[in-house]
Design a protein around this motif. Structure first.
Motif, PDB file in Angstrom:
ATOM      1  N   ALA A   1       0.812  -1.222   0.180  1.00 58.85           N
ATOM      2  CA  ALA A   1      -0.486  -0.082   0.062  1.00 58.85           C
ATOM      3  C   ALA A   1       0.938   1.187   0.199  1.00 58.85           C
ATOM      4  N   MET A   2       0.671   1.910  -0.206  1.00 58.42           N
ATOM      5  CA  MET A   2       1.059   3.285  -0.434  1.00 58.42           C
ATOM      6  C   MET A   2      -0.234   4.881   0.293  1.00 58.42           C
ATOM      7  N   ILE A   3      -0.155   5.124   1.456  1.00 61.79           N
ATOM      8  CA  ILE A   3      -0.539   6.386   2.237  1.00 61.79           C
ATOM      9  C   ILE A   3       0.529   7.288   1.953  1.00 61.79           C
ATOM     10  N   PHE A   4      -0.742   8.659   1.383  1.00 64.81           N
ATOM     11  CA  PHE A   4      -1.066   9.804   0.195  1.00 64.81           C
ATOM     12  C   PHE A   4      -0.670  10.752   1.654  1.00 64.81           C
ATOM     13  N   ASP A   5      -0.006  11.938   1.724  1.00 60.06           N
ATOM     14  CA  ASP A   5      -0.864  13.266   2.345  1.00 60.06           C
ATOM     15  C   ASP A   5      -1.022  13.639   1.021  1.00 60.06           C
ATOM     16  N   MET A   6      -2.372  14.986   1.753  1.00 55.12           N
ATOM     17  CA  MET A   6      -3.028  15.471   0.354  1.00 55.12           C
ATOM     18  C   MET A   6      -2.290  16.526   0.066  1.00 55.12           C
ATOM     19  N   ASP A   7      -2.617  18.134   0.890  1.00 60.06           N
ATOM     20  CA  ASP A   7      -1.621  19.072   0.484  1.00 60.06           C
ATOM     21  C   ASP A   7      -0.659  19.061   0.274  1.00 60.06           C
ATOM     22  N   GLY A   8       0.531  19.452  -0.237  1.00 65.93           N
ATOM     23  CA  GLY A   8       1.678  19.743  -0.815  1.00 65.93           C
ATOM     24  C   GLY A   8       1.870  18.349  -1.702  1.00 65.93           C
ATOM     25  N   THR A   9       1.639  17.205  -0.670  1.00 62.93           N
ATOM     26  CA  THR A   9       1.726  16.338  -2.032  1.00 62.93           C
ATOM     27  C   THR A   9       0.966  15.796  -3.717  1.00 62.93           C
ATOM     28  N   LEU A  10      -0.177  15.874  -2.981  1.00 61.17           N
ATOM     29  CA  LEU A  10      -1.806  15.576  -4.208  1.00 61.17           C
ATOM     30  C   LEU A  10      -1.493  16.555  -5.234  1.00 61.17           C
ATOM     31  N   PHE A  11      -2.197  17.499  -3.830  1.00 56.79           N
ATOM     32  CA  PHE A  11      -2.762  18.886  -5.062  1.00 56.79           C
ATOM     33  C   PHE A  11      -2.085  20.002  -3.710  1.00 56.79           C
ATOM     34  N   GLN A  12      -2.117  20.867  -4.692  1.00 51.58           N
ATOM     35  CA  GLN A  12      -1.036  22.597  -5.272  1.00 51.58           C
ATOM     36  C   GLN A  12      -2.067  23.168  -4.139  1.00 51.58           C
ATOM     37  N   THR A  13      -1.381  22.579  -2.887  1.00 52.28           N
ATOM     38  CA  THR A  13      -2.609  23.261  -1.827  1.00 52.28           C
ATOM     39  C   THR A  13      -3.440  25.376  -2.047  1.00 52.28           C
ATOM     40  N   GLU A  14      -1.852  25.774  -2.135  1.00 54.61           N
ATOM     41  CA  GLU A  14      -1.566  27.256  -2.320  1.00 54.61           C
ATOM     42  C   GLU A  14      -2.232  27.761  -3.708  1.00 54.61           C
ATOM     43  N   SER A  15      -2.939  26.886  -4.723  1.00 51.21           N
ATOM     44  CA  SER A  15      -4.214  27.355  -5.535  1.00 51.21           C
ATOM     45  C   SER A  15      -4.945  27.725  -5.004  1.00 51.21           C
ATOM     46  N   LEU A  16      -5.222  26.923  -3.642  1.00 49.40           N
ATOM     47  CA  LEU A  16      -6.817  26.963  -3.481  1.00 49.40           C
ATOM     48  C   LEU A  16      -6.993  27.831  -2.365  1.00 49.40           C
ATOM     49  N   LEU A  17      -5.918  27.917  -1.455  1.00 46.60           N
ATOM     50  CA  LEU A  17      -5.268  28.429   0.073  1.00 46.60           C
ATOM     51  C   LEU A  17      -5.265  30.193  -0.399  1.00 46.60           C
ATOM     52  N   ILE A  18      -4.630  30.461  -0.835  1.00 46.96           N
ATOM     53  CA  ILE A  18      -4.341  32.303  -1.302  1.00 46.96           C
ATOM     54  C   ILE A  18      -5.604  32.673  -1.239  1.00 46.96           C
TER      55      ILE A  18
END
Length: 220
Positions: free
Chosen positions: A7-24
Motif C-alpha cells: 500500500a501507499m499512504i499519501f498526504d494531501m496538501d503539498g503532495t497530491l494537491f497544489q494547496t496554495e492554488s486554493l489556500l491563498i
C-alpha cells in the motif's frame, strides 16, 4: 533498497494537491471578511506564514498566524477559512500536481492499495478528492478532522490497524509525514517539490523525489 509495498499512504496538501492554488484566495477572503465585520482590524498577516504551517493541525496554524489574537478571533478566522476553502473548491479553484491522477491510476492498476492520511478537516480532504475526481482511486481517505487524532502518527497507526497493513510507503512533504512513517515502521518517500518547508523538513526520509512523476519508477 526497500521492498515493494502492498500500500501507499499519501498526504494531501503539498503532495497530491497544489494547496496554495486554493489556500491563498481563501486566506485573503477570510481576512477581507473579518475586516468588513470588524472582528480583526490589523493588516492581513503575511500569506507566507500560513503556507509555512501547512501540514499542521488547524489550531496550531492559527496560533502561528495570529499569535497575539485571542481565541475568539482565531476561531472566527478558522470558521471563515474553512467556509471559503470549501466554497472556492466548489467553484473550481485548486489543482492537483501534474500527472497525479494518471499516476495514481497506474499504481492502483498494478495492485497497490492507495490511501490518504491528512491533518486537514474531513470536508476539505474529501472535497478535494471528489472535486478533482480521484476519490474512486483510494480505498479510504483518513483525516485528523474526522478521526480526531492529535498527530499524524496516530492517524497513520489507526489506518494501518484498520486495514491490516504490514508494509506500506508513507508519501508526503512535511516533517509530520516523515515522523508518521518512521514511528510506524514505514518506508518514507519525501516529496521535495511543494517548497513549503525549509531544507530540513524531509530529514529522515528514505528517499526524496523532486516530482510526483518519479514515483512509478521508484516503485518499479
Amino acid at each position: 533498497m526497500f521492498a515493494k509495498p502492498e500500500a501507499m499512504i499519501f498526504d494531501m496538501d503539498g503532495t497530491l494537491f497544489q494547496t496554495e492554488s486554493l489556500l491563498i484566495p481563501a486566506y485573503h477572503a477570510t481576512f477581507d471578511e473579518m475586516h468588513r465585520e470588524g472582528s480583526y482590524t490589523d493588516e492581513t498577516p503575511d500569506e507566507n506564514i500560513i503556507i509555512g504551517c501547512l501540514g499542521m493541525l488547524l489550531p496550531e496554524i492559527w496560533r502561528r498566524v495570529l499569535p497575539d489574537a485571542n481565541e475568539q478571533v482565531r476561531q472566527r478566522a478558522d470558521e471563515l477559512f474553512v467556509r471559503y476553502e470549501l466554497e472556492y473548491l466548489e467553484k473550481g479553484y485548486g489543482e492537483l500536481y501534474p500527472g497525479v491522477a494518471e499516476i495514481l491510476n497506474r499504481l492502483k492498476a498494478s495492485g497497490i492499495r492507495l490511501f490518504v492520511a491528512s491533518n486537514g478537516l474531513e470536508g476539505y480532504v474529501r472535497g478535494v478528492a471528489r472535486m478533482k475526481g480521484i476519490t474512486p482511486l483510494f480505498e479510504e481517505l483518513y483525516s485528523a478532522g474526522e478521526h480526531q487524532t492529535s498527530s499524524k502518527v496516530d492517524l497513520v497507526r489507526l489506518l494501518l490497524e484498520r486495514h491490516n497493513l504490514r508494509d506500506a510507503w508513507m508519501v508526503g512533504d512535511r516533517s509530520s509525514d516523515v515522523e508518521a512513517g518512521l514511528k510506524n515502521n514505514l518506508t518514507v518517500i519525501g516529496c521535495d517539490y511543494a517548497g513549503f518547508g525549509d531544507g530540513s523538513e524531509l530529514d529522515g526520509s528514505h528517499v526524496r523525489i523532486r516530482s510526483f512523476a518519479e514515483l512509478p519508477d521508484l516503485y518499479a
